[in-house]
Design a protein around this motif. Structure first.
Motif, short mmCIF file in Angstrom:
data_model
loop_
_atom_site.label_atom_id
_atom_site.label_comp_id
_atom_site.label_asym_id
_atom_site.label_seq_id
_atom_site.Cartn_x
_atom_site.Cartn_y
_atom_site.Cartn_z
N ASN A 66 0.80 -1.22 0.00
CA ASN A 66 0.00 0.00 0.00
C ASN A 66 0.83 1.28 0.00
N LEU A 67 2.14 1.16 0.19
CA LEU A 67 2.97 2.36 0.26
C LEU A 67 2.83 3.26 -0.97
N PRO A 68 2.78 2.71 -2.19
CA PRO A 68 2.62 3.60 -3.35
C PRO A 68 1.35 4.43 -3.31
N ASN A 69 0.31 3.94 -2.64
CA ASN A 69 -0.94 4.69 -2.57
C ASN A 69 -0.76 6.05 -1.90
N PHE A 70 0.15 6.11 -0.91
CA PHE A 70 0.36 7.37 -0.20
C PHE A 70 0.91 8.44 -1.14
N ILE A 71 1.73 8.03 -2.09
CA ILE A 71 2.28 8.99 -3.04
C ILE A 71 1.30 9.25 -4.18
N ASN A 72 0.69 8.19 -4.70
CA ASN A 72 -0.24 8.35 -5.81
C ASN A 72 -1.37 9.31 -5.49
N VAL A 73 -1.86 9.24 -4.26
CA VAL A 73 -3.03 10.04 -3.90
C VAL A 73 -2.69 11.53 -3.86
N LEU A 74 -1.41 11.87 -3.71
CA LEU A 74 -1.03 13.29 -3.74
C LEU A 74 -1.33 13.92 -5.09
N GLN A 75 -1.39 13.07 -6.14
CA GLN A 75 -1.68 13.58 -7.47
C GLN A 75 -3.13 14.06 -7.58
N THR A 76 -3.99 13.59 -6.68
CA THR A 76 -5.42 13.87 -6.79
C THR A 76 -5.85 15.12 -6.05
N ILE A 77 -4.95 15.73 -5.29
CA ILE A 77 -5.32 16.90 -4.49
C ILE A 77 -5.69 18.06 -5.39
N GLN A 78 -6.78 18.70 -5.06
CA GLN A 78 -7.26 19.82 -5.86
C GLN A 78 -6.18 20.90 -5.96
N GLY A 79 -5.91 21.34 -7.18
CA GLY A 79 -4.90 22.37 -7.41
C GLY A 79 -3.55 21.81 -7.82
N GLY A 80 -3.42 20.48 -7.83
CA GLY A 80 -2.17 19.87 -8.28
C GLY A 80 -1.27 19.45 -7.15
N PHE A 81 -0.17 18.84 -7.52
CA PHE A 81 0.77 18.29 -6.55
C PHE A 81 1.37 19.41 -5.70
N PRO A 82 1.35 19.27 -4.36
CA PRO A 82 1.87 20.34 -3.50
C PRO A 82 3.40 20.35 -3.45
N ASN A 83 3.94 21.34 -2.79
CA ASN A 83 5.38 21.46 -2.56
C ASN A 83 5.69 20.74 -1.25
N VAL A 84 6.30 19.56 -1.35
CA VAL A 84 6.36 18.68 -0.19
C VAL A 84 7.77 18.45 0.36
N HIS A 85 7.80 18.27 1.66
CA HIS A 85 8.86 17.58 2.37
C HIS A 85 8.21 16.31 2.92
N ILE A 86 8.84 15.16 2.74
CA ILE A 86 8.31 13.89 3.23
C ILE A 86 9.39 13.19 4.03
N GLY A 87 9.08 12.90 5.30
CA GLY A 87 10.03 12.21 6.16
C GLY A 87 9.40 11.00 6.83
N VAL A 88 10.24 10.07 7.25
CA VAL A 88 9.76 8.84 7.89
C VAL A 88 10.58 8.59 9.15
N ILE A 89 9.89 8.25 10.24
CA ILE A 89 10.55 7.82 11.47
C ILE A 89 9.88 6.54 11.95
N THR A 90 10.47 5.90 12.94
CA THR A 90 9.84 4.76 13.61
C THR A 90 9.53 5.16 15.05
N PRO A 91 8.65 4.40 15.72
CA PRO A 91 8.32 4.70 17.12
C PRO A 91 9.27 4.06 18.12
N ASP A 92 10.41 3.58 17.67
CA ASP A 92 11.38 2.92 18.53
C ASP A 92 12.22 3.97 19.25
N LEU A 93 11.98 4.13 20.55
CA LEU A 93 12.77 5.04 21.37
C LEU A 93 13.56 4.28 22.43
N GLY A 94 13.76 2.99 22.20
CA GLY A 94 14.54 2.20 23.14
C GLY A 94 13.93 2.20 24.53
#
Length: 374
Positions: A66-94
């Motif tokens: 399902n990961l590609p869906n998160f990017i694909n759906v950005l194409q559908t936002i009204q007004g076109g693709f936004p100006n994005v920063h995209i980051g990923v973290i995990t909830p592992d804080l030891g």
């Protein structure tokens, strides 16, 4: 063809092949990102908090599908693709406790689910396809786009978001997101833009267990019980029926009216996170929360043998179950996460992780995102 027109094409196109529409990837470093004149409108910073604990193993294939869906759906936002920063973290804080200066003693040996030191510490993940610790895809004033990744946007995101299932079994997604967006985590500098909207998407199959004190990880079972993630439920939740205190939460049976235990000394308080994230923007309406996690109800405590075998001990019963590509997928009640989402009225969405196709969930998030510029 300008970058804006290119990104308004058919759903599923993650990046454009026209070489005149973007800066060569190798030229995009942190200095270039800061120096280039960028279009100020439609800026959004998207932070993904993706569970990497062993309990996600049964859902890992579904998530990756399902990961590609998160990017694909950005194409559908009204007004076109936004100006994005995209980051990923995990909830592992030891074994970090939010109110303590140093982490506790490592637990769990060295195998999957073990907890060491500060874990990932809220630091944004990196990948060979991304020049930096987060994806940049923004429009410049000359109509071209500045990108800091090679290949397609979907491929770059897939690399960052493939977090595995080896992380600490005590997931702390709320505290991890707070650390990621705090100035104290200097490695994430530049991700959060003051003039951008903010979207945080949590993907987890258990509830938040953000720890206040490292004593929560003590192995002595006298006060806290067996060293299992049920501690998160026993001391992080209270239920109007069958669970008004930690002793009742430890009793087998169905429970109802369950909420975060906001007087707990072991776990942090959900209300404090709502205040923190709403306060990141001058207008709290510019913060959107998307949560893909198990439903908070039904809630019950049962006796179940630990994963390594032995005498059955109290454990929270699963609140959802679905059929995944590799067999059943289960999740435990997301009480604190649901309460957190409720702190963002009309700016949050919550749906179950126990399903093979997350397209509908992702679409809901995109629809909320689209309202940011209405």
């Amino acid at each position: 063809m300008t970058g804006r027109a290119c990104f308004a094409l058919v759903l599923g196109v993650a990046a454009c092949s026209d070489p005149s529409s973007s800066r060569p990837d190798s030229a995009v470093g942190d200095a270039a990102i800061d120096a280039d004149p960028q279009v100020a409108e439609r800026r959004v910073d998207i932070l993904f908090v993706i569970d990497n604990a062993p309990s996600m193993l049964d859902k890992y294939t579904t998530l990756r599908n399902n990961l590609p869906n998160f990017i694909n759906v950005l194409q559908t936002i009204q007004g076109g693709f936004p100006n994005v920063h995209i980051g990923v973290i995990t909830p592992d804080l030891g074994t970090r406790g939010a109110l303590d200066a140093t982490p506790g003693t490592p637990v769990g040996g060295s195998g999957p689910g073990s907890c060491f030191n500060n874990g990932s510490g809220g630091k944004l993940r990196t990948h060979a396809s991304v020049n930096g610790s987060f994806i940049v895809d923004v429009e410049l004033t000359d109509g071209t786009r500045l990108r800091n990744y090679t290949g397609t946007l979907t491929e770059a995101f897939f690399g960052l978001a493939s977090v595995g299932t080896q992380g600490c079994g005590f997931e702390q997604p709320l505290e991890a997101a707070k650390l990621a967006l705090s100035s104290q985590t200097t490695t994430n500098a530049g991700f959060l833009r003051p003039d951008a909207k903010l979207v945080i998407i949590f993907i987890d199959d258990e509830d938040d267990c953000s720890v206040a004190r490292t004593t929560f990880f003590d192995s002595d079972p006298t006060t806290l019980g067996p060293f299992q993630s049920f501690r998160c439920n026993r001391f992080g939740h209270v239920c109007a029926t069958g669970g008004t205190d930690a002793d009742q939460m430890n009793q087998v049976g169905a429970k109802d009216g369950c909420t975060s235990n906001e007087s707990s000394t072991y776990l942090t308080h959900v209300a404090d996170y709502v205040t923190f994230f709403r306060g990141l923007k001058s207008d709290p309406a510019n913060v959107i929360i998307g949560i893909i996690a198990p439903p908070p109800m039904p809630y019950a405590v049962e006796l179940r043998a630990p994963s390594g075998g032995g005498t059955a001990i109290p454990a929270v019963a699963h609140s959802c179950q679905g059929n995944g590509p590799n067999g059943p997928e289960v999740g435990d009640p997301g009480v604190r996460l649901a309460e957190f989402a409720n702190g963002f009225p009309n700016r949050s969405t919550y749906d179950t992780i126990c399903q093979q196709d997350l397209s509908a969930v992702v679409t809901q998030i995109a629809q909320l995102l689209g309202t940011l510029w209405m």
